[in-house]
Design an enzyme around this catalytic site. Structure first.
Site, short mmCIF file in Angstrom:
data_model
loop_
_atom_site.label_atom_id
_atom_site.label_comp_id
_atom_site.label_asym_id
_atom_site.label_seq_id
_atom_site.Cartn_x
_atom_site.Cartn_y
_atom_site.Cartn_z
N CYS A 32 12.61 -22.58 3.72
CA CYS A 32 11.92 -21.29 3.89
C CYS A 32 10.98 -21.34 5.09
CB CYS A 32 11.15 -20.92 2.62
SG CYS A 32 9.83 -22.07 2.15
N ASP A 34 11.43 -22.97 7.80
CA ASP A 34 12.23 -22.82 9.02
C ASP A 34 12.43 -21.35 9.37
OD1 ASP A 34 12.83 -25.54 9.73
OD2 ASP A 34 14.14 -25.63 7.98
N HIS A 95 5.99 -21.22 -0.87
CA HIS A 95 7.17 -20.51 -0.36
C HIS A 95 6.68 -19.49 0.66
CE1 HIS A 95 11.21 -18.88 -0.31
NE2 HIS A 95 10.75 -17.66 -0.58
N GLU A 111 14.30 -13.86 2.99
CA GLU A 111 13.83 -15.22 2.76
C GLU A 111 15.00 -16.19 2.76
OE1 GLU A 111 11.98 -15.18 -1.06
OE2 GLU A 111 13.75 -14.42 -2.07
N HIS A 206 -37.29 19.99 -6.85
CA HIS A 206 -37.27 19.30 -8.14
C HIS A 206 -36.03 18.41 -8.24
CE1 HIS A 206 -40.23 22.15 -10.05
NE2 HIS A 206 -39.70 22.99 -9.16
N CYS A 321 -41.09 13.87 -11.64
CA CYS A 321 -40.21 14.69 -10.80
C CYS A 321 -40.80 14.85 -9.40
CB CYS A 321 -40.02 16.06 -11.44
SG CYS A 321 -39.00 17.21 -10.50
#
Length: 481
Positions: A32, A34, A95, A111, A206, A321
């Site tokens: 693989c 290669d 792989h 592959e 607010h 607030c």
């Protein structure tokens, strides 16, 4: 260094390689590695280093040649990527293959030697076997790496001195545009609030103390026909979320929003909605729409934006607030630490004024947050009111952001945020996930995300077990963005 082939040309090379055999190093038949080298040589005229395929991402310097990506649950491969499988393949050597198609669920590759038939004659040099380059589908796996070459541009760049170059013209940068506000004037009908006899003298900003569902439209649905008994609990002039402004009172009417006679009679109250339940990004957008509406009203009334015309609720009565805005823009949380100090109040007012002035001048300001706040993520310092607790004792809150792992693998769990739950997989360094939930449980902060229909739970830092907002957290094991 740019590849010798364009992406399109390399894809064609891959297609023509099907059914062939490659032995790039002249040893042990058609491995693989290669085939990976054959493709790399076609691209760059070079061969890759490494004892086995699994070494490729680490034994080579890809600077300027390619970008290396580690697989994550939402990574999408691209045609032309080299895919490297880990040591759980190839008898420990790994792989490698070339991607020709990909979805989020699988990859299709070309592959060589997947079935072990690339070297069967026992001759070391050059060696031979029956297996040829084959097209095959695989699932994504962990660990797995994808190496994306820097392909040659489809159209070769021309010299700036070339006579074929068009004369450069100054192009105007597109200017950001303000959100188009959807203003819904639908005055409350349950009681006719008294008139003030003039335009407002100032605006009072607010934070509504509302949940994620407390949008401007939700307030409209709940208040437009509300009786006097409900309105006496508080009614502002406008409610803002997203790009929607619900105007609940006429500008000429007195509001009941400051618990103070002067504030109610001379001020125009605007509620930034969803302040207790929305994530920071949503709340900041609601703020920006509020600033835009403030700018519109001030210009309409012929007023400037200054400390006299832009007021805070806590200037008129002892209240936290606007609590969420205070946390984001001053780093001070009045819900847990008490009333906002005067220097922080002025800091917040001046931020509001600067943003509003920009809108009045036709500009689009950029929302900024205090370095002492955690605007990028409630994971760092959650707002106590946003937390809920389930029957298992898990504190949890909604939050959408991305976690990118640092330099150590993390064990991901299935079923729930407990160290005793089944292992999902190892979350690799550099991997990321887009999560939608944050939890406190079993001595850790966890994030929850879904991948391929499976819910996963990932610990991202330690937690001392104290209930929010008094929790003590360890260092983050990566980054939040």
């Amino acid at each position: 260094m740019q590849a010798k082939l364009t992406k399109k040309e390399f894809i064609e090379w891959l297609k023509t390689s099907e059914g062939k055999q490659y032995n790039a190093d002249g040893w042990y038949g058609f491995q693989c590695f290669d085939y990976a080298n054959a493709g790399w040589k076609a691209l760059f005229g070079l061969l890759l280093k490494g004892v086995g395929a699994k070494d490729i991402p680490f034994a080579n310097n890809f600077d300027g040649l390619a970008t290396v990506y580690q697989n994550t649950p939402d990574f999408l491969a691209q045609p032309g990527d080299m895919v490297v499988f880990g040591s759980n393949y190839g008898a420990g050597y790994g792989h490698v293959a070339w991607v020709i198609e990909a979805t989020l669920d699988y990859i299709i590759v070309y592959e060589q030697n997947w079935l072990g038939g690339g070297w069967t004659d026992g001759v070391q040099q050059p060696g031979s076997g029956w297996e040829k380059v084959t097209r095959r589908q695989h699932a994504y796996d962990f660990p797995m790496w994808f190496i994306r070459p820097n392909f040659k541009s489809e159209t070769a760049p021309r010299s700036v001195q070339s006579p074929t170059q068009a004369s450069k013209k100054e192009t105007a940068k597109p200017q950001p545009k303000a959100v188009e506000l959807k203003i819904i004037k639908d005055v409350v009908k349950g009681y006719d609030l008294p008139k003030r006899g003039s335009n407002p003298n100032f605006i009072v900003i607010h934070n509504d103390a509302g949940s994620k569902g407390a949008t401007a439209e939700a307030y409209r649905n709940g208040l437009v026909n509300a009786p006097l008994s409900r309105l006496e609990a508080g009614i502002a002039h406008s409610y803002v979320s997203g790009n929607t402004v619900w105007q609940a009172l006429d500008e000429s009417q007195v509001g009941w929003h400051t618990a103070n006679q002067i504030g109610n009679k001379y001020g125009y109250g605007i509620e930034v909605c969803q302040s207790m339940g929305a994530d920071n990004a949503t709340f900041l957008k609601n703020e920006q729409a509020t600033f835009q509406e403030c700018a519109r009203l001030l210009k309409k009334w012929g007023l400037p934006a200054n400390r006299n015309t832009i007021r805070l609720h806590n200037e008129f009565t002892s209240t936290s607030c606007p609590h969420r805005s205070s946390v984001l823009h001053t780093g001070f949380d009045p819900v847990t630490r008490g009333l906002l100090p005067e220097d922080k109040r002025l800091q917040l007012k001046d931020y509001f004024i600067k943003q509003i002035r920009a809108y009045m001048d036709g500009k689009i300001p950029v929302a900024t947050v205090s370095n002492d706040s955690s605007a990028s993520s409630n994971t760092v310092k959650p707002v106590a009111s946003a937390w809920k607790r389930n029957k298992y004792g898990t504190y949890y809150m909604e939050e959408s952001a991305r976690f990118t792992n640092g330099n150590q693998p993390i064990t991901v769990r299935k079923v729930g945020p407990f160290l005793s739950c089944p292992v999902g997989y190892q979350f690799q360094p550099g991997g990321y996930c887009d999560y939608t939930e944050v939890m406190l449980q079993d001595g850790h902060v966890w994030v929850g995300y879904t991948w391929e229909g499976q819910r996963y739970y990932l610990p991202i830092r330690t937690w001392n077990g104290s209930a929010p907002p008094n929790q003590i957290l360890g260092d983050l094991w990566g980054e939040i963005s």
